[in-house]
Design a protein around this motif. Structure first.
Motif, PDB file in Angstrom:
ATOM      1  N   GLY A 144       6.631  14.053  13.681  1.00 27.94           N
ATOM      2  CA  GLY A 144       7.329  12.993  14.403  1.00 27.94           C
ATOM      3  C   GLY A 144       8.625  12.617  13.729  1.00 27.94           C
ATOM      4  O   GLY A 144       9.046  13.235  12.757  1.00 27.94           O
ATOM      5  N   ILE A 145       9.260  11.589  14.264  1.00 27.05           N
ATOM      6  CA  ILE A 145      10.500  11.060  13.694  1.00 27.05           C
ATOM      7  C   ILE A 145      10.279   9.585  13.414  1.00 27.05           C
ATOM      8  O   ILE A 145       9.819   8.838  14.288  1.00 27.05           O
ATOM      9  N   VAL A 146      10.582   9.172  12.205  1.00 23.63           N
ATOM     10  CA  VAL A 146      10.413   7.777  11.806  1.00 23.63           C
ATOM     11  C   VAL A 146      11.443   6.940  12.556  1.00 23.63           C
ATOM     12  O   VAL A 146      12.644   7.190  12.451  1.00 23.63           O
ATOM     13  N   SER A 147      10.971   5.968  13.349  1.00 24.47           N
ATOM     14  CA  SER A 147      11.924   5.105  14.058  1.00 24.47           C
ATOM     15  C   SER A 147      12.198   3.834  13.258  1.00 24.47           C
ATOM     16  O   SER A 147      13.319   3.342  13.252  1.00 24.47           O
ATOM     17  N   SER A 148      11.163   3.297  12.585  1.00 27.98           N
ATOM     18  CA  SER A 148      11.401   2.117  11.744  1.00 27.98           C
ATOM     19  C   SER A 148      10.304   1.985  10.696  1.00 27.98           C
ATOM     20  O   SER A 148       9.191   2.460  10.881  1.00 27.98           O
ATOM     21  N   ILE A 149      10.683   1.323   9.608  1.00 27.26           N
ATOM     22  CA  ILE A 149       9.731   1.015   8.531  1.00 27.26           C
ATOM     23  C   ILE A 149       9.551  -0.489   8.562  1.00 27.26           C
ATOM     24  O   ILE A 149      10.512  -1.250   8.446  1.00 27.26           O
ATOM     25  N   LYS A 150       8.313  -0.926   8.730  1.00 31.08           N
ATOM     26  CA  LYS A 150       8.014  -2.340   8.947  1.00 31.08           C
ATOM     27  C   LYS A 150       7.678  -3.095   7.667  1.00 31.08           C
ATOM     28  O   LYS A 150       7.318  -4.265   7.722  1.00 31.08           O
ATOM     29  N   VAL A 151       7.784  -2.426   6.515  1.00 31.04           N
ATOM     30  CA  VAL A 151       7.487  -3.068   5.231  1.00 31.04           C
ATOM     31  C   VAL A 151       8.601  -2.757   4.243  1.00 31.04           C
ATOM     32  O   VAL A 151       9.403  -1.853   4.471  1.00 31.04           O
ATOM     33  N   ALA A 152       8.625  -3.515   3.168  1.00 30.67           N
ATOM     34  CA  ALA A 152       9.596  -3.284   2.098  1.00 30.67           C
ATOM     35  C   ALA A 152       8.831  -3.013   0.807  1.00 30.67           C
ATOM     36  O   ALA A 152       7.629  -3.295   0.696  1.00 30.67           O
ATOM     37  N   LEU A 153       9.534  -2.475  -0.153  1.00 33.02           N
ATOM     38  CA  LEU A 153       8.956  -2.223  -1.466  1.00 33.02           C
ATOM     39  C   LEU A 153       8.415  -3.522  -2.058  1.00 33.02           C
ATOM     40  O   LEU A 153       9.043  -4.567  -1.938  1.00 33.02           O
ATOM     41  N   ARG A 154       7.217  -3.459  -2.619  1.00 33.97           N
ATOM     42  CA  ARG A 154       6.504  -4.571  -3.270  1.00 33.97           C
ATOM     43  C   ARG A 154       5.896  -5.564  -2.264  1.00 33.97           C
ATOM     44  O   ARG A 154       5.422  -6.621  -2.669  1.00 33.97           O
ATOM     45  N   ASP A 155       5.888  -5.240  -0.964  1.00 31.34           N
ATOM     46  CA  ASP A 155       5.223  -6.097   0.033  1.00 31.34           C
ATOM     47  C   ASP A 155       3.713  -5.982  -0.101  1.00 31.34           C
ATOM     48  O   ASP A 155       3.178  -4.882  -0.320  1.00 31.34           O
ATOM     49  N   ASN A 156       3.026  -7.106   0.036  1.00 34.70           N
ATOM     50  CA  ASN A 156       1.567  -7.105   0.162  1.00 34.70           C
ATOM     51  C   ASN A 156       1.252  -6.921   1.643  1.00 34.70           C
ATOM     52  O   ASN A 156       1.839  -7.598   2.489  1.00 34.70           O
ATOM     53  N   VAL A 157       0.336  -6.015   1.951  1.00 36.25           N
ATOM     54  CA  VAL A 157      -0.009  -5.742   3.353  1.00 36.25           C
ATOM     55  C   VAL A 157      -1.502  -5.947   3.576  1.00 36.25           C
ATOM     56  O   VAL A 157      -2.308  -5.877   2.639  1.00 36.25           O
ATOM     57  N   GLN A 158      -1.835  -6.191   4.813  1.00 39.37           N
ATOM     58  CA  GLN A 158      -3.230  -6.383   5.202  1.00 39.37           C
ATOM     59  C   GLN A 158      -3.733  -5.129   5.916  1.00 39.37           C
ATOM     60  O   GLN A 158      -2.948  -4.371   6.489  1.00 39.37           O
ATOM     61  N   LYS A 159      -5.045  -4.940   5.915  1.00 37.16           N
ATOM     62  CA  LYS A 159      -5.645  -3.823   6.623  1.00 37.16           C
ATOM     63  C   LYS A 159      -5.259  -3.904   8.097  1.00 37.16           C
ATOM     64  O   LYS A 159      -5.308  -4.956   8.715  1.00 37.16           O
ATOM     65  N   GLY A 160      -4.806  -2.748   8.656  1.00 38.99           N
ATOM     66  CA  GLY A 160      -4.423  -2.701  10.061  1.00 38.99           C
ATOM     67  C   GLY A 160      -2.989  -3.077  10.335  1.00 38.99           C
ATOM     68  O   GLY A 160      -2.516  -2.941  11.465  1.00 38.99           O
ATOM     69  N   GLN A 161      -2.265  -3.537   9.324  1.00 36.00           N
ATOM     70  CA  GLN A 161      -0.866  -3.911   9.521  1.00 36.00           C
ATOM     71  C   GLN A 161      -0.037  -2.644   9.761  1.00 36.00           C
ATOM     72  O   GLN A 161      -0.207  -1.634   9.108  1.00 36.00           O
ATOM     73  N   VAL A 162       0.898  -2.723  10.710  1.00 31.78           N
ATOM     74  CA  VAL A 162       1.780  -1.589  11.013  1.00 31.78           C
ATOM     75  C   VAL A 162       2.777  -1.436   9.866  1.00 31.78           C
ATOM     76  O   VAL A 162       3.461  -2.380   9.499  1.00 31.78           O
TER      77      VAL A 162
END
Length: 167
Positions: A144-162
């Motif tokens: 595929g082709i990456v259209s967007s990155i929804k997180v930044a370096l050092r972000d805490n993320v939750q299970k299921g987060q895009v």
């Protein structure tokens, strides 16, 4: 037995048991072929001569692009298992389009290895997620082709987060 089709819709059923015993649509197919090396072949069939070259072969999708006497021909092959899946209505099961990558568990983004607009292939590393003091490399599950990155370096993320969206 396999089924071979071209994009304009021509379909052939090919049954082969050995290199010298091939049936095409239920009829014996008499031909003489010489391997010229490097994906090039010379064939004789019913007194006519053909030069063939394998331009591209994708064994995963079973699509082969040939150049026969200078003309490009794209072939798609289906073996008995593909035909069975098609009869059962499951022919698209292996070609699911992935639109996004979600976090498989809560954690911390410690590395981002792709950028928007970048083409990725199945198995390519996308992000590194640290969870329970272990680094997990999250990989592309399809091309595929990456259209967007929804997180930044050092972000805490939750299970299921895009995390990443694909075009």
């Amino acid at each position: 037995m396999i089924q071979i089709s071209t994009s304009p819709g021509q379909v052939w059923e090919v049954d082969y048991r050995a290199a010298d015993s091939i049936d095409l649509n239920g009829q014996p197919f008499a031909w003489d072929i010489a391997d010229l090396g490097e994906g090039r072949f010379h064939m004789l069939h019913e007194g006519r001569s053909y030069n063939a070259e394998v331009v591209e072969a994708d064994y995963a999708t079973k699509i082969i692009v040939l150049k026969i006497n200078g003309q490009r021909v794209e072939l798609s092959a289906k073996d008995r298992f593909d035909l069975l899946l098609e009869r059962l209505g499951m022919s698209n099961a292996a070609t699911v389009k992935v639109n996004e990558l979600k976090a498989p568990m809560p954690g911390l983004i410690v590395d981002i290895r792709v950028e928007p607009g970048q083409a990725v292939f199945k198995g390519d590393p996308l992000l590194v997620l640290e969870a329970m003091k272990m680094e997990n490399i999250l990989k592309a599950s399809a091309d595929g082709i990456v259209s967007s990155i929804k997180v930044a370096l050092r972000d805490n993320v939750q299970k299921g987060q895009v995390l990443v969206q694909f075009a």
